[in-house]
Write a protein that holds these residues in place. Structure first.
Motif, PDB file in Angstrom:
ATOM      1  N   ASN A  21     -33.042 -40.643  18.202  1.00 16.95           N
ATOM      2  CA  ASN A  21     -34.239 -40.163  17.513  1.00 16.95           C
ATOM      3  C   ASN A  21     -35.469 -40.396  18.400  1.00 16.95           C
ATOM      4  O   ASN A  21     -36.058 -41.474  18.415  1.00 16.95           O
ATOM      5  N   SER A  47     -38.849 -39.923  18.519  1.00  7.57           N
ATOM      6  CA  SER A  47     -39.969 -39.538  17.650  1.00  7.57           C
ATOM      7  C   SER A  47     -41.157 -40.482  17.718  1.00  7.57           C
ATOM      8  O   SER A  47     -42.027 -40.431  16.855  1.00  7.57           O
ATOM      9  N   TRP A  69     -44.497 -29.459  16.380  1.00 11.82           N
ATOM     10  CA  TRP A  69     -44.480 -30.882  16.069  1.00 11.82           C
ATOM     11  C   TRP A  69     -43.094 -31.510  16.182  1.00 11.82           C
ATOM     12  O   TRP A  69     -42.960 -32.729  16.066  1.00 11.82           O
ATOM     13  N   SER A  70     -42.084 -30.696  16.388  1.00 10.03           N
ATOM     14  CA  SER A  70     -40.730 -31.269  16.435  1.00 10.03           C
ATOM     15  C   SER A  70     -39.824 -30.433  17.327  1.00 10.03           C
ATOM     16  O   SER A  70     -39.927 -29.198  17.352  1.00 10.03           O
ATOM     17  N   TRP A  78     -35.617 -30.105  18.310  1.00  8.59           N
ATOM     18  CA  TRP A  78     -34.264 -30.509  17.980  1.00  8.59           C
ATOM     19  C   TRP A  78     -33.305 -29.984  19.037  1.00  8.59           C
ATOM     20  O   TRP A  78     -33.663 -29.137  19.860  1.00  8.59           O
TER      21      TRP A  78
END
Length: 789
Positions: free
Chosen positions: A220, A222, A503-504, A506
């Motif tokens: 992760n 983040s 913002w993300s 994957w």
């Protein structure tokens, strides 16, 4: 003797008022431009230098490699699990600080509710970064999860004149926090300059269960992370201990850990192949060179005008030499005059800087000022005065002092080729520098316009963005219905990020055409049905989501089709971080990140629960007053704890060009100044040449020469010098501008007509400048001209 030199120098300045004015003004503008640029460079180089432990501070970053292309990339996003490993397993690391991503949140105290910029950081933050506490203890201020540290300005805005310590601040209408510290407002030359509050990272873990779980999740990525090394410990000693920490904890992972020093955060923030060799430093170097060029142009003006007027001083030199003055004394005299001019120019430049600096600060969003109280400023100023004076006066001093007394007194001194050739060389040098600046400005603006004209892939006009906080998320459906029934809104949607941001990211772990253990990183956006129609994003193939329960479907952009090498993508399945999703649509590429880069792969899922950004389309011809009057009460009704704040999508998209636009404006300003200084010199030279050839012009006019022929005779030399300067400036500018353009993936190809137009512009400016003196001389009464001594 010094008094005598000073008296003669002053008399020469007063006697030749036009000459003195041109020289002083030219040098003043050159010094002004140079000093403003140096002040800005000093500001850029000073970022975070006030931390006493600055050489031991680093940001933790990740080096990765695209499994398909092999392209190396560097990211600031790190796994939270890395923090404890750095603390416990790596000797030489003094402290580790975890951090959430910064952003604007809402703080409320009593009746005051404000939007403030800040984030959650672990309790070690203030031991790493030495911000001065006005109240509270830096060691314990963030120890309690329910605490908050404010800047002085924020505390004053929330509590006025009351003591803010131990008062309660409500954050995002979610948690109540006690004020446990007040720090001095963050300096403008700090990476954290926009931060207005800090709250504990432990509160973040307490509020969000997934954050606490991330403590043991090496996959992760983040979080932000900073470290401080022990005194006398170097990164070279630490690097082999941290490089493979993620690889050692996660099977088949290839990410490597690196530390990025604080000294490079501001200027070296662009990475290529894991190396930080570019960024704002390119513009610091560029404008440093521009400052030097402008000062050089001003000095060249002085040299040209002084040598051109050498005959006026020739008899003075001859008399001085005949009564015993040495060449060294004459050099000292002329350099003294030059330094006097430079000193007067410096005083004028200080006045100009005082007037211009507020405009400059407004353009650059800085707070630069003249540091009169700093002794180093005066030392630098003295060096600048002496350097400019000596540089500008060196050639005239050595040239004038070389005259032979006998020849001068017999009137045998003339400006032969040996005298005029250096002057021509200096004029050509001026135009090489000026033309290079003009060409650079034109190319910068062409590149900016090229990017601005690039289709964004969506329609930003009439699109409003609202960050959903607290009650807005709970009341989204009610707010949506009321907005659409208000008569001013066409449709409302929500997503995990506003249209102008990503913002993300994957990983697509499985897809048709996968090679080996290949994985693909894609931007991830959680959306709802009608997202694409509301934003004006066009479908290339397939369909939109059927409903909010269409969670097994995925829509991808054209870049994803290319990246995953998909043939006939509709109906294909991809595996996205643990879940298999069916591709139901392909949309056009939309610019959500850097408009100067190619659009990257992006995927859209139907996941309403993860969306926290509201976007709505205004109906055409809606008046702004009607719009706010109808929608503001809806937001205040359903989200009363927060002020109604919104953004226009086109404004936010335009901000992506702010830095390049600023660079373009600066380049244009300094180009104009360079040309203006050059024109001052040309004006003075043209006046001198016209004065020198007064009798020749009178004779030619009596013999029938037309005004046009006389104008051409006086102007052609300058035209030839401009053309010669152009032939040198074009290849040099072309090479460096091509190098600069290669930093952009989406860029123009240089149209060499730009250089033609720059040369034409320079010729026109030259002719306009020179023509005044040329025509004035050409139309003069020849009788008066022939009487001239």
């Amino acid at each position: 003797m010094f008094k005598n030199y000073l008296k003669i120098a002053w008399r020469n300045l007063v006697k030749n008022k036009a000459f003195s004015t041109i020289n002083i003004l030219g040098l003043a503008i050159g010094l002004c431009s140079f000093m403003i640029i140096m002040l800005w460079i000093s500001h850029e180089l000073s970022f975070d230098n006030f931390h006493s432990n600055k050489n031991q501070l680093y940001r933790v970053m990740i080096n990765g490699k695209d499994s398909n292309t092999g392209e190396k990339y560097t990211s600031i996003a790190t796994p939270l699990a890395l923090a404890n490993a750095l603390r416990d397993d790596v000797p030489g690391i003094k402290a580790v600080c975890e951090s959430n991503w910064e952003g604007i949140q809402y703080l409320k105290a009593g009746d005051n509710s404000l939007s403030k910029y800040g984030t959650e950081v672990s309790s070690e933050f203030f031991s790493l970064f030495k911000f001065r506490f006005v109240q509270g203890d830096s060691k314990t201020a963030l120890a309690n999860p329910e605490s908050i540290v404010l800047t002085e300005q924020t505390a004053k805005a929330l509590f006025g004149k009351d003591d803010p310590m131990n008062k309660i601040v409500r954050w995002n209408n979610i948690v109540d926090l006690m004020v446990t510290g007040i720090v001095q407002d963050i300096p403008t030359n700090s990476y954290f300059k926009n931060f207005q509050y800090f709250m504990p990272f432990s509160n973040y873990e307490k509020r969000q269960s997934w954050v606490a779980q991330a403590r043991n999740d090496w996959g992760n990525f983040s979080f932000n992370m900073f470290v401080e090394l022990e005194p006398n410990v170097t990164y070279a000693q630490i690097e082999p201990k941290i490089k493979n920490l993620i690889i050692n904890h996660k099977e088949k992972d290839t990410h490597q850990v690196m530390l990025f020093p604080l000294a490079k955060w501001r200027l070296y923030n662009e990475f290529r192949n894991w190396d930080s060799t570019a960024g704002r430093i390119d513009y610091v170097k560029m404008f440093g060179l521009v400052g030097i060029l402008i000062l050089l142009i001003a000095c060249i003006n002085f040299m040209n005008l002084s040598t051109a007027r050498s005959e006026k001083r020739a008899r003075e030199v001859g008399v001085r030499k005949s009564i015993g003055s040495s060449r060294l004394q004459l050099i000292a005299q002329f350099l003294g005059e030059s330094i006097l001019l430079s000193s007067l120019s410096f005083l004028v430049s200080i006045l100009l800087i005082t007037l211009i600096l507020p405009l400059f600060n407004n353009l650059l969003e800085t707070n630069i000022s003249l540091p009169f109280s700093n002794p180093l400023f005066w030392l630098f100023s003295l060096i600048a005065i002496l350097f400019t004076g000596v540089l500008a006066g060196s050639y005239p001093a050595f040239y004038l002092s070389s005259f032979q007394a006998i020849k001068v007194l017999k009137g045998q001194i003339t400006n032969n080729k040996g005298a005029t050739l250096p002057r021509k060389f200096l004029v050509v040098t001026q135009f090489v520098a000026s033309l290079a600046l003009i060409m650079s400005t034109l190319i910068i603006y062409q590149q900016l316009q090229f990017a601005q004209a690039r289709p964004s892939g969506y329609n930003p006009n009439g699109l409003l963005l609202v960050d959903m906080k607290s009650d807005l998320q709970k009341n989204y459906n009610v707010v949506k219905n009321e907005l659409e029934n208000s008569g001013v809104i066409e449709s409302v949607v929500k997503a995990s990020a506003p249209i102008h941001s990503i913002w993300s990211n994957w990983l697509v772990t499985d897809f048709t055409g996968k090679i080996g253990d290949e994985k693909a990183s894609v931007a991830y956006i959680a959306t709802v049905p009608n997202y694409f129609s509301t934003l004006g994003i066009k479908f290339k193939q397939g369909r939109d989501f059927y409903s909010e329960s269409d969670s097994s479907s995925i829509i991808i952009n054209e870049a994803t089709v290319e990246r995953l090498r998909l043939q006939d993508p509709i109906g294909k399945t991809i595996k996205l971080e643990g879940g298999n999703l069916n591709i139901v649509g392909v949309v056009e590429n939309t610019i959500m990140a850097n408009p100067f880069e190619l659009v990257g792969p992006a995927v859209f899922t139907c996941n309403p629960g993860w969306a926290n950004s509201m976007m709505f389309r205004i109906k055409p011809n809606t008046k702004p007053g009607d719009l706010l009057a109808k929608i503001a009460p809806i937001f205040r009704k359903h989200n009363p704890a927060f002020p109604f704040e919104y953004e226009f999508a086109d404004t936010e998209y335009g901000k992506k060009f702010d830095f390049e636009l600023m660079i373009g404006k600066l380049a244009a300003i300094f180009s104009i100044l360079a040309i203006f200084i050059s024109c001052l010199g040309l004006f003075g030279l043209a006046a001198f040449i016209a004065e020198k050839r007064t009798k020749e012009i009178g004779i030619r006019k009596i013999l029938g020469a037309s005004i046009a022929k006389l104008w051409m005779m006086l102007s052609k030399e300058f035209i030839l010098l401009v053309l010669l300067g152009s032939s040198i400036a074009v290849p040099i500018s072309s090479y460096y501008l091509n190098q600069w353009l290669h930093k952009y993936e989406y860029r123009i190809n240089i149209d060499y007509m730009v250089f033609v137009w720059a040369i034409v512009l320079a010729l026109l400016i030259t002719l306009i400048t020179v023509s005044f003196q040329s025509i004035k001389a050409a139309i003069a009464n020849p009788v008066k001209s022939l009487r001239t001594e």
